[in-house]
Design a protein around this motif. Structure first.
Motif, PDB file in Angstrom:
ATOM      1  N   VAL A 189       0.927  -1.167   0.049  1.00 21.77           N
ATOM      2  CA  VAL A 189       0.038  -0.004   0.009  1.00 21.77           C
ATOM      3  C   VAL A 189       0.819   1.247   0.115  1.00 21.77           C
ATOM      4  CG1 VAL A 189      -1.486   1.287   1.428  1.00 21.77           C
ATOM      5  CG2 VAL A 189      -2.164  -0.854   1.035  1.00 21.77           C
ATOM      6  N   TRP A 190       0.467   2.259  -0.850  1.00 23.04           N
ATOM      7  CA  TRP A 190       1.023   3.661  -0.767  1.00 23.04           C
ATOM      8  C   TRP A 190      -0.118   4.588  -0.439  1.00 23.04           C
ATOM      9  CZ3 TRP A 190       5.174   6.896  -1.880  1.00 23.04           C
ATOM     10  CH2 TRP A 190       5.039   8.219  -1.995  1.00 23.04           C
ATOM     11  N   ASN A 191      -0.233   4.952   0.768  1.00 22.45           N
ATOM     12  CA  ASN A 191      -1.610   5.712   0.880  1.00 22.45           C
ATOM     13  C   ASN A 191      -1.048   7.237   1.706  1.00 22.45           C
ATOM     14  OD1 ASN A 191      -0.269   4.929   3.583  1.00 22.45           O
ATOM     15  ND2 ASN A 191      -2.136   4.583   4.653  1.00 22.45           N
ATOM     16  N   HIS A 192      -0.202   7.881   0.935  1.00 26.37           N
ATOM     17  CA  HIS A 192       0.451   9.170   1.401  1.00 26.37           C
ATOM     18  C   HIS A 192       0.199  10.081   0.179  1.00 26.37           C
ATOM     19  CE1 HIS A 192       2.823   6.316   3.962  1.00 26.37           C
ATOM     20  NE2 HIS A 192       3.358   6.016   2.698  1.00 26.37           N
ATOM     21  N   ARG A 193       0.298  11.532   0.530  1.00 34.32           N
ATOM     22  CA  ARG A 193       0.076  12.498  -0.425  1.00 34.32           C
ATOM     23  C   ARG A 193       0.780  12.400  -1.616  1.00 34.32           C
ATOM     24  NH1 ARG A 193       2.205  16.775   1.110  1.00 34.32           N
ATOM     25  NH2 ARG A 193       2.996  16.121   3.091  1.00 34.32           N
ATOM     26  N   TRP A 194       0.427  12.773  -2.744  1.00 32.75           N
ATOM     27  CA  TRP A 194       1.154  12.559  -4.003  1.00 32.75           C
ATOM     28  C   TRP A 194       1.651  13.774  -4.178  1.00 32.75           C
ATOM     29  CZ3 TRP A 194      -1.727   9.922  -8.496  1.00 32.75           C
ATOM     30  CH2 TRP A 194      -2.441   8.619  -8.070  1.00 32.75           C
ATOM     31  N   GLU A 195       3.043  14.201  -3.433  1.00 28.00           N
ATOM     32  CA  GLU A 195       3.798  15.189  -3.534  1.00 28.00           C
ATOM     33  C   GLU A 195       5.492  14.729  -3.568  1.00 28.00           C
ATOM     34  OE1 GLU A 195       1.602  19.306  -2.190  1.00 28.00           O
ATOM     35  OE2 GLU A 195       1.577  17.614  -0.523  1.00 28.00           O
ATOM     36  N   TYR A 196       6.116  15.681  -3.969  1.00 28.42           N
ATOM     37  CA  TYR A 196       7.352  15.529  -4.068  1.00 28.42           C
ATOM     38  C   TYR A 196       8.060  15.202  -2.934  1.00 28.42           C
ATOM     39  CZ  TYR A 196       8.899  19.551  -1.821  1.00 28.42           C
ATOM     40  OH  TYR A 196       9.095  20.796  -1.005  1.00 28.42           O
ATOM     41  N   ASP A 197       7.694  15.682  -1.617  1.00 25.61           N
ATOM     42  CA  ASP A 197       8.308  15.583  -0.468  1.00 25.61           C
ATOM     43  C   ASP A 197       8.190  13.984   0.545  1.00 25.61           C
ATOM     44  OD1 ASP A 197       5.605  16.776   0.114  1.00 25.61           O
ATOM     45  OD2 ASP A 197       5.831  16.094   2.028  1.00 25.61           O
ATOM     46  N   LYS A 198       7.106  13.318  -0.307  1.00 23.28           N
ATOM     47  CA  LYS A 198       6.788  12.023  -0.047  1.00 23.28           C
ATOM     48  C   LYS A 198       7.707  11.016  -0.763  1.00 23.28           C
ATOM     49  CE  LYS A 198       3.844  13.189   3.024  1.00 23.28           C
ATOM     50  NZ  LYS A 198       4.183  12.987   4.584  1.00 23.28           N
ATOM     51  N   ASN A 199       8.512  11.332  -1.652  1.00 23.86           N
ATOM     52  CA  ASN A 199       9.645  10.549  -2.283  1.00 23.86           C
ATOM     53  C   ASN A 199       9.357   9.570  -2.971  1.00 23.86           C
ATOM     54  OD1 ASN A 199      12.154   9.963  -3.375  1.00 23.86           O
ATOM     55  ND2 ASN A 199      12.717   8.922  -1.276  1.00 23.86           N
ATOM     56  N   PRO A 200       7.915   9.674  -3.823  1.00 24.02           N
ATOM     57  CA  PRO A 200       7.478   8.588  -4.620  1.00 24.02           C
ATOM     58  C   PRO A 200       8.508   7.977  -5.856  1.00 24.02           C
ATOM     59  CG  PRO A 200       6.648  10.792  -5.602  1.00 24.02           C
ATOM     60  CD  PRO A 200       7.295  11.103  -4.293  1.00 24.02           C
ATOM     61  N   ASP A 201       9.484   8.570  -6.106  1.00 26.03           N
ATOM     62  CA  ASP A 201      10.466   8.169  -7.219  1.00 26.03           C
ATOM     63  C   ASP A 201      11.145   6.967  -6.434  1.00 26.03           C
ATOM     64  OD1 ASP A 201      10.861  10.497  -9.292  1.00 26.03           O
ATOM     65  OD2 ASP A 201      10.430  11.279  -7.474  1.00 26.03           O
ATOM     66  N   ASP A 202      11.695   7.020  -5.235  1.00 28.48           N
ATOM     67  CA  ASP A 202      12.308   5.693  -4.755  1.00 28.48           C
ATOM     68  C   ASP A 202      11.182   4.644  -4.573  1.00 28.48           C
ATOM     69  OD1 ASP A 202      14.673   7.138  -4.576  1.00 28.48           O
ATOM     70  OD2 ASP A 202      14.577   6.954  -2.461  1.00 28.48           O
ATOM     71  N   PHE A 203      10.126   5.093  -4.196  1.00 24.64           N
ATOM     72  CA  PHE A 203       9.208   3.906  -3.756  1.00 24.64           C
ATOM     73  C   PHE A 203       8.845   3.242  -5.177  1.00 24.64           C
ATOM     74  CE2 PHE A 203       4.515   2.656  -4.187  1.00 24.64           C
ATOM     75  CZ  PHE A 203       4.665   1.559  -3.035  1.00 24.64           C
ATOM     76  N   PHE A 204       8.203   3.808  -6.349  1.00 24.13           N
ATOM     77  CA  PHE A 204       8.247   3.243  -7.521  1.00 24.13           C
ATOM     78  C   PHE A 204       9.271   2.739  -8.430  1.00 24.13           C
ATOM     79  CE2 PHE A 204       4.338   6.336  -7.238  1.00 24.13           C
ATOM     80  CZ  PHE A 204       3.339   5.320  -7.039  1.00 24.13           C
ATOM     81  N   ALA A 205      10.340   3.269  -8.106  1.00 23.00           N
ATOM     82  CA  ALA A 205      11.585   2.483  -8.718  1.00 23.00           C
ATOM     83  C   ALA A 205      11.733   1.316  -8.226  1.00 23.00           C
ATOM     84  CB  ALA A 205      12.928   3.564  -8.396  1.00 23.00           C
ATOM     85  N   VAL A 206      11.750   1.226  -6.975  1.00 24.08           N
ATOM     86  CA  VAL A 206      11.805  -0.193  -6.340  1.00 24.08           C
ATOM     87  C   VAL A 206      10.859  -1.177  -6.733  1.00 24.08           C
ATOM     88  CG1 VAL A 206      11.658  -1.510  -4.134  1.00 24.08           C
ATOM     89  CG2 VAL A 206      13.223   0.681  -4.261  1.00 24.08           C
ATOM     90  N   LEU A 207       9.385  -0.874  -6.788  1.00 28.84           N
ATOM     91  CA  LEU A 207       8.562  -1.697  -7.252  1.00 28.84           C
ATOM     92  C   LEU A 207       8.760  -1.878  -8.765  1.00 28.84           C
ATOM     93  CD1 LEU A 207       5.319  -0.459  -5.274  1.00 28.84           C
ATOM     94  CD2 LEU A 207       7.083  -2.322  -4.719  1.00 28.84           C
ATOM     95  N   ILE A 208       9.118  -1.266  -9.537  1.00 30.24           N
ATOM     96  CA  ILE A 208       9.426  -1.480 -10.929  1.00 30.24           C
ATOM     97  C   ILE A 208      10.490  -2.435 -10.916  1.00 30.24           C
ATOM     98  CG2 ILE A 208      10.127  -0.597 -13.282  1.00 30.24           C
ATOM     99  CD1 ILE A 208       8.531   1.939 -12.228  1.00 30.24           C
ATOM    100  N   ALA A 209      11.532  -2.318 -10.290  1.00 26.37           N
ATOM    101  CA  ALA A 209      12.721  -3.104 -10.639  1.00 26.37           C
ATOM    102  C   ALA A 209      12.230  -4.550  -9.869  1.00 26.37           C
ATOM    103  CB  ALA A 209      13.804  -2.641  -9.600  1.00 26.37           C
ATOM    104  N   LEU A 210      11.571  -4.732  -8.893  1.00 25.29           N
ATOM    105  CA  LEU A 210      11.084  -6.238  -8.534  1.00 25.29           C
ATOM    106  C   LEU A 210      10.235  -6.590  -9.233  1.00 25.29           C
ATOM    107  CD1 LEU A 210      10.335  -5.260  -4.524  1.00 25.29           C
ATOM    108  CD2 LEU A 210      12.300  -6.362  -5.444  1.00 25.29           C
ATOM    109  N   ALA A 211       9.270  -5.991 -10.134  1.00 24.22           N
ATOM    110  CA  ALA A 211       8.206  -6.536 -10.981  1.00 24.22           C
ATOM    111  C   ALA A 211       9.205  -6.989 -12.270  1.00 24.22           C
ATOM    112  CB  ALA A 211       7.603  -5.302 -11.628  1.00 24.22           C
ATOM    113  N   GLU A 212      10.056  -6.455 -12.582  1.00 21.07           N
ATOM    114  CA  GLU A 212      11.001  -6.961 -13.670  1.00 21.07           C
ATOM    115  C   GLU A 212      11.662  -7.903 -13.548  1.00 21.07           C
ATOM    116  OE1 GLU A 212      13.383  -3.296 -14.692  1.00 21.07           O
ATOM    117  OE2 GLU A 212      11.871  -2.586 -15.757  1.00 21.07           O
ATOM    118  N   ARG A 213      11.954  -8.303 -12.125  1.00 23.29           N
ATOM    119  CA  ARG A 213      12.553  -9.506 -11.696  1.00 23.29           C
ATOM    120  C   ARG A 213      11.399 -10.624 -11.560  1.00 23.29           C
ATOM    121  NH1 ARG A 213      15.934  -6.157  -8.532  1.00 23.29           N
ATOM    122  NH2 ARG A 213      15.244  -6.920  -6.763  1.00 23.29           N
ATOM    123  N   GLY A 214      10.484 -10.237 -11.923  1.00 19.74           N
ATOM    124  CA  GLY A 214       9.137 -11.229 -11.570  1.00 19.74           C
ATOM    125  C   GLY A 214       8.748 -11.410 -10.107  1.00 19.74           C
ATOM    126  N   VAL A 215       9.421 -10.657  -9.260  1.00 16.94           N
ATOM    127  CA  VAL A 215       8.664 -11.010  -7.790  1.00 16.94           C
ATOM    128  C   VAL A 215       7.302 -10.636  -7.745  1.00 16.94           C
ATOM    129  CG1 VAL A 215       9.059 -10.065  -5.404  1.00 16.94           C
ATOM    130  CG2 VAL A 215      10.960 -10.137  -6.888  1.00 16.94           C
TER     131      VAL A 215
END
Length: 351
Positions: A189-215
């Motif tokens: 779950v991501w349930n935070h404000r959609w703003e830069y200070d919540k650092n969504p870049d790191d969150f989504f970069a990690v999930l995209i990397a895990l998805a590409e590895r088939g996790v």
């Protein structure tokens, strides 16, 4: 007892706090004045003028306590209505402007910081929602004043303020029954404000990397969305489309239902003074995974914290997803609920 409650920038957490107080503490005669959360620069500097022009009669009454959020310019308001200075004056800090990260192109919020500082100095009692909030305010104010033209002897009064300040979190409402104490499943779950200070870049970069590895995992992206938001959200919606079970703000019942079945709630934020959304998810049984910074070390056990880097988040999240038995217990939320905190709020008001 008559209490004037002033909330000058009523964001979601501020509204939750103010309305919770007026609903839970009933042996008080409350008068609540709120202003909407928009036009920040004007709101934090102009709230005494707005209220004096629109609420003169209300402000002219006598109160036993004036309880204001840190967005309220309490010093100016007491100057305009000197009789308010005879009341017990309490300032509650949901956040402080000395620790707010600035996005690229933003200028420092000098006036907002001074409003925070003047309000704290004009109060009889200062209360913070976390020790991190308190310490970043005091330390930030000291560093800020060192850069000003005069060498002001501010260290001693600021340290006295630190010693006298109270830490009292914003309470969360209890839930029927108790949340889960163990976490299984693969819904993140991501349930935070959609703003830069919540650092969504790191969150989504990690999930995209895990998805590409088939996790294997599912994803619910919720939280407060604004007209303008970081571009990574649109990229993630495309790249993670086959993992999504929810996208965008949800009706309250559906939001809570997703929290009830969530396995893990993640924060990658650069800015957090308490994190009600995380607490609410943990209360309902989602295992929090938070960075080793800000308020989190005082709120969550070490087993729920990663080193704050993108790589550290990826390692921990992958381990938890591949081996659910490696996950620690979900921390208890009892200390954050009204039953545990109401007495502290009553003492704050002098009851």
């Amino acid at each position: 007892m008559r209490v004037l409650l002033l909330s000058a920038y009523t964001a979601v957490s501020h509204r939750h706090w103010a309305h919770g107080l007026t609903e839970r503490i009933r042996d008080v005669e409350w008068t609540l004045l709120e202003l909407p959360p928009r036009h920040f620069r004007w709101r934090i500097r102009g709230n005494p003028l707005t209220w004096s022009l629109k609420e003169h009669e209300t402000l002219s009454r006598r109160y036993d306590v004036v309880l204001a959020t840190s967005m309220v310019d309490l010093a100016t308001l007491v100057g305009l209505y000197p009789h308010l200075g005879a009341a017990r004056r309490v300032v509650y800090f949901h956040e402080n402007q000395f620790a707010y990260p600035e996005s690229e192109g933003q200028r420092p919020q000098g006036e907002a910081r001074m409003v925070n500082l003047y309000s704290a100095l004009a109060a009889d009692r200062v209360v913070f929602n976390s020790a991190y909030n308190r310490d970043s305010f005091i330390d930030g104010a000291r560093d800020f004043l060192k850069r000003m033209p005069e060498n002001l002897p501010a260290a001693a009064p600021l340290e006295r303020l630190r010693e006298c300040a109270r830490v009292l979190p914003v309470p969360i409402d209890p839930v029927a029954g108790r949340g889960r104490t163990s976490s299984r499943g693969r819904l993140i779950v991501w349930n935070h404000r959609w703003e830069y200070d919540k650092n969504p870049d790191d969150f989504f970069a990690v999930l995209i990397a895990l998805a590409e590895r088939g996790v294997a995992f599912e994803l619910a992206v919720m939280g407060q969305r604004f007209r303008r938001y970081p571009a990574i959200f649109d990229t993630a919606r495309q790249r993670l489309a086959d993992r999504l079970v929810a996208w965008g703000p949800q009706p309250r019942d559906e939001y809570l239902a997703l929290l009830d079945r969530a396995a893990i709630v993640v924060s990658t934020t650069w800015h957090e003074f308490q994190g009600l959304a995380l607490m609410e998810a943990a209360q309902r049984g989602a295992l929090p995974l938070v960075p080793e910074r800000l308020c989190f070390p005082e709120l969550y056990p070490e087993a729920c914290r990663y080193d704050g880097t993108r790589e550290g988040l990826e390692r921990r999240l992958e381990a938890w997803l591949l081996d659910p038995s490696s996950r620690p217990p979900v921390p208890s939320a009892r200390a954050w609920e009204w039953a545990s905190l109401e007495e502290g709020y009553r003492e704050m008001l002098g009851l």
